[in-house]
Design an enzyme around this catalytic site. Structure first.
Site, PDB file in Angstrom:
ATOM      1  N   GLY A 289       0.815  -1.218   0.000  1.00  0.00           N
ATOM      2  CA  GLY A 289       0.000   0.000   0.000  1.00  0.00           C
ATOM      3  C   GLY A 289       0.847   1.266   0.000  1.00  0.00           C
ATOM      4  O   GLY A 289       2.083   1.220  -0.007  1.00  0.00           O
TER       5      GLY A 289
ATOM      6  N   ASN B  33      -2.773  -8.674   0.797  1.00  0.00           N
ATOM      7  CA  ASN B  33      -3.648  -9.499  -0.057  1.00  0.00           C
ATOM      8  C   ASN B  33      -4.093  -8.732  -1.311  1.00  0.00           C
ATOM      9  O   ASN B  33      -4.943  -9.197  -2.046  1.00  0.00           O
ATOM     10  CB  ASN B  33      -4.872 -10.019   0.718  1.00  0.00           C
TER      11      ASN B  33
ATOM     12  N   SER C 122      -4.516   7.234  13.359  1.00  0.00           N
ATOM     13  CA  SER C 122      -4.870   8.414  12.578  1.00  0.00           C
ATOM     14  C   SER C 122      -5.284   9.546  13.505  1.00  0.00           C
ATOM     15  O   SER C 122      -5.872   9.307  14.573  1.00  0.00           O
ATOM     16  CB  SER C 122      -6.046   8.065  11.664  1.00  0.00           C
TER      17      SER C 122
ATOM     18  N   TYR D 136     -14.807   3.831  10.298  1.00  0.00           N
ATOM     19  CA  TYR D 136     -13.359   3.827  10.043  1.00  0.00           C
ATOM     20  C   TYR D 136     -12.624   4.434  11.234  1.00  0.00           C
ATOM     21  O   TYR D 136     -11.683   3.833  11.781  1.00  0.00           O
ATOM     22  CB  TYR D 136     -13.033   4.613   8.760  1.00  0.00           C
TER      23      TYR D 136
ATOM     24  N   LYS E 148     -10.068   2.722  14.388  1.00  0.00           N
ATOM     25  CA  LYS E 148      -8.739   3.166  14.851  1.00  0.00           C
ATOM     26  C   LYS E 148      -8.744   3.339  16.368  1.00  0.00           C
ATOM     27  O   LYS E 148      -7.808   2.927  17.056  1.00  0.00           O
ATOM     28  CB  LYS E 148      -8.348   4.493  14.173  1.00  0.00           C
TER      29      LYS E 148
ATOM     30  N   PHE F 268      -1.179  12.462  10.636  1.00  0.00           N
ATOM     31  CA  PHE F 268      -2.005  13.553  10.132  1.00  0.00           C
ATOM     32  C   PHE F 268      -2.233  13.286   8.636  1.00  0.00           C
ATOM     33  O   PHE F 268      -2.698  12.210   8.307  1.00  0.00           O
ATOM     34  CB  PHE F 268      -1.426  14.908  10.568  1.00  0.00           C
TER      35      PHE F 268
ATOM     36  N   ASN G 124     -11.122   9.590  -2.291  1.00  0.00           N
ATOM     37  CA  ASN G 124     -11.753  10.241  -1.146  1.00  0.00           C
ATOM     38  C   ASN G 124     -10.909  11.407  -0.655  1.00  0.00           C
ATOM     39  O   ASN G 124     -11.439  12.409  -0.200  1.00  0.00           O
ATOM     40  CB  ASN G 124     -11.917   9.246   0.011  1.00  0.00           C
TER      41      ASN G 124
ATOM     42  N   ARG H  61      -5.348  21.539   6.991  1.00  0.00           N
ATOM     43  CA  ARG H  61      -4.854  20.245   7.453  1.00  0.00           C
ATOM     44  C   ARG H  61      -3.335  20.286   7.583  1.00  0.00           C
ATOM     45  O   ARG H  61      -2.660  21.065   6.914  1.00  0.00           O
ATOM     46  CB  ARG H  61      -5.217  19.131   6.456  1.00  0.00           C
TER      47      ARG H  61
ATOM     48  N   ARG I 239     -18.256  18.391   3.596  1.00  0.00           N
ATOM     49  CA  ARG I 239     -18.497  16.956   3.800  1.00  0.00           C
ATOM     50  C   ARG I 239     -18.960  16.747   5.244  1.00  0.00           C
ATOM     51  O   ARG I 239     -18.431  17.377   6.157  1.00  0.00           O
ATOM     52  CB  ARG I 239     -17.224  16.141   3.578  1.00  0.00           C
ATOM     53  N   PRO I 240     -19.904  15.827   5.455  1.00  0.00           N
ATOM     54  CA  PRO I 240     -20.344  15.579   6.832  1.00  0.00           C
ATOM     55  C   PRO I 240     -19.171  15.093   7.688  1.00  0.00           C
ATOM     56  O   PRO I 240     -18.384  14.266   7.241  1.00  0.00           O
ATOM     57  CB  PRO I 240     -21.414  14.485   6.687  1.00  0.00           C
ATOM     58  N   GLY I 241     -19.081  15.622   8.875  1.00  0.00           N
ATOM     59  CA  GLY I 241     -18.008  15.186   9.792  1.00  0.00           C
ATOM     60  C   GLY I 241     -16.706  15.939   9.626  1.00  0.00           C
ATOM     61  O   GLY I 241     -15.782  15.765  10.416  1.00  0.00           O
TER      62      GLY I 241
HETATM   63  C1  UD1 Z   1      -9.715  12.020   5.855  1.00  0.00           C
HETATM   64  C2  UD1 Z   1     -10.657  11.282   6.760  1.00  0.00           C
HETATM   65  C3  UD1 Z   1      -9.852  10.739   7.927  1.00  0.00           C
HETATM   66  C4  UD1 Z   1      -8.712   9.884   7.422  1.00  0.00           C
HETATM   67  C5  UD1 Z   1      -7.853  10.691   6.471  1.00  0.00           C
HETATM   68  C6  UD1 Z   1      -6.741   9.867   5.864  1.00  0.00           C
HETATM   69  C7  UD1 Z   1     -12.895  12.269   6.517  1.00  0.00           C
HETATM   70  C8  UD1 Z   1     -13.955  13.077   7.175  1.00  0.00           C
HETATM   71  N1  UD1 Z   1     -11.742  12.137   7.214  1.00  0.00           N
HETATM   72  O1  UD1 Z   1      -9.159  13.102   6.576  1.00  0.00           O
HETATM   73  O2  UD1 Z   1     -10.702   9.987   8.756  1.00  0.00           O
HETATM   74  O3  UD1 Z   1      -7.929   9.434   8.495  1.00  0.00           O
HETATM   75  O4  UD1 Z   1      -8.664  11.194   5.418  1.00  0.00           O
HETATM   76  O5  UD1 Z   1      -7.224   8.912   4.968  1.00  0.00           O
HETATM   77  O6  UD1 Z   1     -13.048  11.774   5.422  1.00  0.00           O
HETATM   78  N2  UD1 Z   1     -11.437  18.162   0.465  1.00  0.00           N
HETATM   79  C9  UD1 Z   1     -11.986  18.868  -0.606  1.00  0.00           C
HETATM   80  N3  UD1 Z   1     -12.418  18.183  -1.696  1.00  0.00           N
HETATM   81  C10 UD1 Z   1     -12.321  16.807  -1.790  1.00  0.00           C
HETATM   82  C11 UD1 Z   1     -11.768  16.086  -0.698  1.00  0.00           C
HETATM   83  C12 UD1 Z   1     -11.337  16.789   0.412  1.00  0.00           C
HETATM   84  O7  UD1 Z   1     -12.060  20.089  -0.571  1.00  0.00           O
HETATM   85  O8  UD1 Z   1     -12.731  16.247  -2.810  1.00  0.00           O
HETATM   86  C13 UD1 Z   1     -10.918  18.897   1.629  1.00  0.00           C
HETATM   87  C14 UD1 Z   1     -11.523  18.496   2.970  1.00  0.00           C
HETATM   88  O9  UD1 Z   1     -12.656  19.255   3.262  1.00  0.00           O
HETATM   89  C15 UD1 Z   1     -10.361  18.790   3.914  1.00  0.00           C
HETATM   90  C16 UD1 Z   1      -9.116  18.535   3.057  1.00  0.00           C
HETATM   91  O10 UD1 Z   1      -9.551  18.616   1.710  1.00  0.00           O
HETATM   92  O11 UD1 Z   1     -10.350  20.144   4.314  1.00  0.00           O
HETATM   93  C17 UD1 Z   1      -8.464  17.201   3.305  1.00  0.00           C
HETATM   94  O12 UD1 Z   1      -9.395  16.147   3.083  1.00  0.00           O
HETATM   95  P1  UD1 Z   1      -8.922  14.610   3.068  1.00  0.00           P
HETATM   96  O13 UD1 Z   1      -7.749  14.451   2.192  1.00  0.00           O
HETATM   97  O14 UD1 Z   1     -10.112  13.757   2.806  1.00  0.00           O
HETATM   98  O15 UD1 Z   1      -8.383  14.387   4.569  1.00  0.00           O
HETATM   99  P2  UD1 Z   1      -9.145  14.567   5.982  1.00  0.00           P
HETATM  100  O16 UD1 Z   1     -10.535  15.037   5.825  1.00  0.00           O
HETATM  101  O17 UD1 Z   1      -8.256  15.359   6.861  1.00  0.00           O
END
Ligand code: UD1
Length: 340
Positions: free
Chosen positions: A11, A33, A125, A150, A154, A179, A199, A232, A293-295
């Site tokens: 990975g 796997n 995480s 998820y 953790k 982070f 994602n 972030r 995004r929610p959360g």
């Molecule tokens: C996400 C997960 C977290 C996981 C981490 C690593 C969520 C809520 N949290 O963290 O549990 O440990 O990934 O895999 O999913 N953003 C956009 N557009 C996008 C995607 C993201 O603007 O299409 C923004 C988000 O709002 C955020 C930033 O980019 O401000 C980072 O997002 P992402 O890379 O998904 O990381 P986390 O949300 O920090």
């Protein structure tokens, strides 16, 4: 030479951890796997390090197999990177997430007990902290307030491993709270290769820069942050990998359990990250403002003093290097490992 089992060694995180291990004189045994990875990464790892290691195709939940692997390869420690990691999918498939993400840990702990392996580094995480009560997050910040399976997997793994270390005085456990790892090995040969619609933000940005997706959705520009987008703590994947080797060194004469943040201690906005890739790629990326995004939270940032104090580890790479290395990987491997 100390041999280390790396679960999820094919990975994104595991492959970079193998590079650091081989470069610093450890032996590596990868178990994967290929649920969410490609066996093609192994040949590239051998080429770029000039070193060999053992790779085994197996499910980490297979306890008999883990016991066989530990006994056969004279392992000193386990670095457990394998796991399901897609937050939205975890909401629709909670049982699969708990079964896999906890089952792998049960299997490894049982195999360790039976073979006398006593050192464990876990891929946790920053998500365990949930909504910040204060920033930067220290390791003492409350955990467990997660909004998805998820994240809860953790939290639960951290608790299981902490309890195992308490019950087994010869065990040493480090819970690494990552982070936001981004970037790739500077060779451009290994990197993050999610299929479909990513994602996480960086692989999404890279697919837009490569023309594989038409537009980058910015998930909210109305946060209480300087430019309205989420902040972030992004760190280079090679720095993150080095953090695992630093944890192993610490475990040489440590028993008990410690949670340790791995981050830079600085936060960067979505817009700043986009600008970083635009600069290094010379492209202008189409963006579209979407709802939050929610959360999601406005900001996540690590207090990194514990990693420095315990391990002597801190990040070395700049945001420019993270973006340049991410783009080198993505532009040379637009289809990830499937393009050859
Ligand atoms: C996400 C997960 C977290 C996981 C981490 C690593 C969520 C809520 N949290 O963290 O549990 O440990 O990934 O895999 O999913 N953003 C956009 N557009 C996008 C995607 C993201 O603007 O299409 C923004 C988000 O709002 C955020 C930033 O980019 O401000 C980072 O997002 P992402 O890379 O998904 O990381 P986390 O949300 O920090």
């Amino acid at each position: 030479m100390k041999n280390i089992l790396v679960t999820g060694g094919a990975g994104y995180v595991g492959s970079h951890v193998i590079v650091s291990l081989l470069e610093q004189g450890y032996g590596a045994v990868s178990v994967d796997n290929f649920y969410n990875s490609s066996p093609k990464v192994y040949q590239r790892l051998r080429e770029l390090t000039g070193k060999d290691f053992i790779d085994i195709e197996a499910d980490v939940c297979d306890e008999a197999k883990m016991k066989e692997v530990m006994a056969k390869h004279d392992l000193w420690a386990v670095i457990h990177c394998a796991g399901y990691k897609a937050v939205p999918e975890s909401v629709s498939k909670p049982l699969e997430y708990y079964q896999n993400n906890l089952g792998t840990t049960f299997s490894l702990c049982n195999a360790m007990r039976q073979t006398g392996v006593t050192r464990f580094v876990f891929s946790s995480s920053a998500t365990v902290y949930g909504e910040p009560q204060f920033l930067p997050y220290t390791e003492e910040h409350p955990t467990g307030n997660c909004t998805n399976p998820y994240g809860m997997s953790k939290v639960m793994n951290e608790r299981i491993l902490t309890d195992m270390a308490a019950a087994n005085p010869d065990w040493g456990v480090v819970l690494l709270r990552y982070f936001n790892p981004i970037g790739a090995h500077p060779s451009g040969r290994i990197g993050d290769a999610p299929g479909g619609i990513p994602n996480n933000i960086m692989p999404y940005i890279l697919k837009v820069a490569n023309g594989l997706l038409p537009v980058l959705p910015i998930a909210g520009d109305d946060y209480d942050t300087p430019d309205g987008t989420g902040l972030r703590d992004y760190l280079h994947i090679s720095d993150l990998a080095e953090g695992h080797v630093a944890a192993l060194r610490y475990l040489e004469d440590f028993t008990g359990s410690e949670a340790v943040n791995l981050g830079t201690g600085q936060s960067v906005s979505v817009r700043e990250l986009i600008r970083g890739i635009e600069k290094t790629s010379g492209k202008t990326l189409p963006t579209e403002i979407k709802s939050r995004r929610p959360g999601d939270i406005a900001e996540a940032r690590a207090d990194v003093s514990k990693a420095k104090r315990l391990f002597g580890w801190e990040t070395k790479k700049t945001l420019e290097e993270m973006c340049a290395d991410a783009w080198r990987w993505a532009s040379q491997n637009p289809q990830g490992y499937e393009g050859e």
